[in-house]
Design an enzyme around this catalytic site. Structure first.
Site, PDB file in Angstrom:
ATOM      1  N   ASP A   1      -2.426   4.926   8.239  1.00  0.00           N
ATOM      2  CA  ASP A   1      -1.159   5.294   8.887  1.00  0.00           C
ATOM      3  C   ASP A   1      -1.103   6.773   9.251  1.00  0.00           C
ATOM      4  OD1 ASP A   1      -1.047   6.182   6.246  1.00  0.00           O
ATOM      5  OD2 ASP A   1       0.434   4.681   5.633  1.00  0.00           O
TER       6      ASP A   1
ATOM      7  N   ASP B   1       8.194   1.377  -4.319  1.00  0.00           N
ATOM      8  CA  ASP B   1       8.998   0.224  -3.880  1.00  0.00           C
ATOM      9  C   ASP B   1       8.128  -0.972  -3.489  1.00  0.00           C
ATOM     10  OD1 ASP B   1       7.862   1.093  -1.533  1.00  0.00           O
ATOM     11  OD2 ASP B   1       9.741   1.477  -0.477  1.00  0.00           O
TER      12      ASP B   1
ATOM     13  N   HIS C   1       5.549  -0.881  -1.352  1.00  0.00           N
ATOM     14  CA  HIS C   1       4.957  -0.836  -0.001  1.00  0.00           C
ATOM     15  C   HIS C   1       3.447  -0.601  -0.075  1.00  0.00           C
ATOM     16  CE1 HIS C   1       5.873   3.771   0.243  1.00  0.00           C
ATOM     17  NE2 HIS C   1       4.586   3.630   0.070  1.00  0.00           N
TER      18      HIS C   1
ATOM     19  N   GLU D   1       7.163  -1.163   4.544  1.00  0.00           N
ATOM     20  CA  GLU D   1       8.257  -1.070   3.577  1.00  0.00           C
ATOM     21  C   GLU D   1       8.775  -2.471   3.232  1.00  0.00           C
ATOM     22  OE1 GLU D   1       8.610   1.600   2.190  1.00  0.00           O
ATOM     23  OE2 GLU D   1       8.856   3.340   3.489  1.00  0.00           O
TER      24      GLU D   1
HETATM   25  P1  PGA Z   1       1.012   8.161  -3.665  1.00  0.00           P
HETATM   26  O1  PGA Z   1       1.547   7.246  -2.487  1.00  0.00           O
HETATM   27  O2  PGA Z   1      -0.451   7.893  -3.781  1.00  0.00           O
HETATM   28  O3  PGA Z   1       1.285   9.564  -3.216  1.00  0.00           O
HETATM   29  O4  PGA Z   1       1.767   7.782  -4.898  1.00  0.00           O
HETATM   30  C1  PGA Z   1       1.159   5.904  -2.453  1.00  0.00           C
HETATM   31  C2  PGA Z   1       1.854   5.180  -1.318  1.00  0.00           C
HETATM   32  O5  PGA Z   1       2.993   5.536  -0.987  1.00  0.00           O
HETATM   33  O6  PGA Z   1       1.266   4.234  -0.775  1.00  0.00           O
END
Ligand code: PGA
Length: 262
Positions: free
Chosen positions: A67, A136, A138, A143
């Site tokens: 992304d 959450d 995702h 999301e």
């Molecule tokens: P993080 O993010 O590795 O910074 O915890 C993971 C994500 O949001 O997929």
């Protein structure tokens, strides 16, 4: 789903790097799917260390990132282009023309989404997809509520995700509200998915996607439908798993089966 609970987050990084290097060494022209965020940083450090020691080369490897923020220039300090260059591409022998990220800074975002899907197809699909997970549930920027069949498209970030990512920007208001992201369906097409989760703030999401129902409210739960998923956890991230003892039992057997002496 192979759920592996390791001693600590460093072991998660080491194991992930080992799996990636084994894949690349077996097939140098591997297509890797890559992730950004805090979780894969230790893995990238270990990949760079192994490259520096001459244990792996990425010269023939193709990569596709999950992304990118919409509206940030590639050169922006917080763009995922900058992240990947700083933490991985610029520190090993990756060939820049084979390292792909979607562009969040173009006039026709819909065309960019299509182009990205086509580029993955033309590369023969993703062999090994590295993933983190949001608190959450995702994966990439899919999301809660994302279609489990979704392809690369524009998504609005959830308030919690913007809050979580505010640590990289000056404030939550500076976190872009939208991103271009591979879809859940795009991720499910990868041959092998390697998901890493570390820290107690991921425990609820891990419990939900490994043991909860398959639901678009927890996009990572779609991985229950995938035939080859490896989940690497540190103890705090595994804390809420009800069947933790069983996963550890299965893993001990699996390791025995895979040991050369067996
Ligand atoms: P993080 O993010 O590795 O910074 O915890 C993971 C994500 O949001 O997929």
């Amino acid at each position: 789903m192979r759920v592996v609970i390791l001693e600590d987050s460093q072991q998660v990084s080491l194991r992930a790097a080992e799996i990636i290097c084994r894949t690349v060494n077996e097939r140098p022209a591997t297509v890797l799917g890559l992730a950004t965020g805090g979780t894969p940083l230790g893995t990238y450090r270990e990949l760079v260390a192994r490259f520096t020691r001459g244990e792996v080369s990425f010269a023939k490897t193709t990569t596709f990132n999950l992304d990118e923020y919409v509206g940030l220039k590639r050169s922006h300090l917080q763009s995922y282009h900058t992240f990947m260059h700083t933490h991985l591409f610029g520190l090993a022998d990756f060939s820049v023309e084979r390292c792909h990220l979607p562009s969040g800074d173009c006039d026709d975002l819909a065309a960019e989404c299509e182009r990205y899907e086509q580029a993955i197809d033309e590369a023969g699909g993703i062999d090994l997809q590295l993933l983190g997970i949001g608190a959450d549930g995702h994966i990439a920027f899919n999301e809660p509520g994302s279609s489990l069949a979704s392809r690369t498209r524009i998504k609005a970030l959830a308030a919690r995700t913007r809050q979580d990512n505010a640590r990289y920007f000056g404030s939550v208001d500076e976190v872009p509200p939208m991103a271009i992201t591979m879809g859940v369906g795009t991720i499910l097409d990868a041959e092998h998915v390697l998901l890493l989760a570390t820290g107690g703030n991921k425990a609820a999401a891990v419990r939900a996607f490994v043991e909860g129902p398959l639901t678009s409210q927890v996009p990572a739960s779609a991985l229950q439908m995938h035939p080859h998923v490896t989940v690497l956890l540190d103890p705090p991230a595994a804390e809420w798993l009800v069947r933790k003892d069983y996963y550890q039992h299965v893993e001990a057997i699996q390791v025995k089966l895979e040991s050369p002496a067996s």
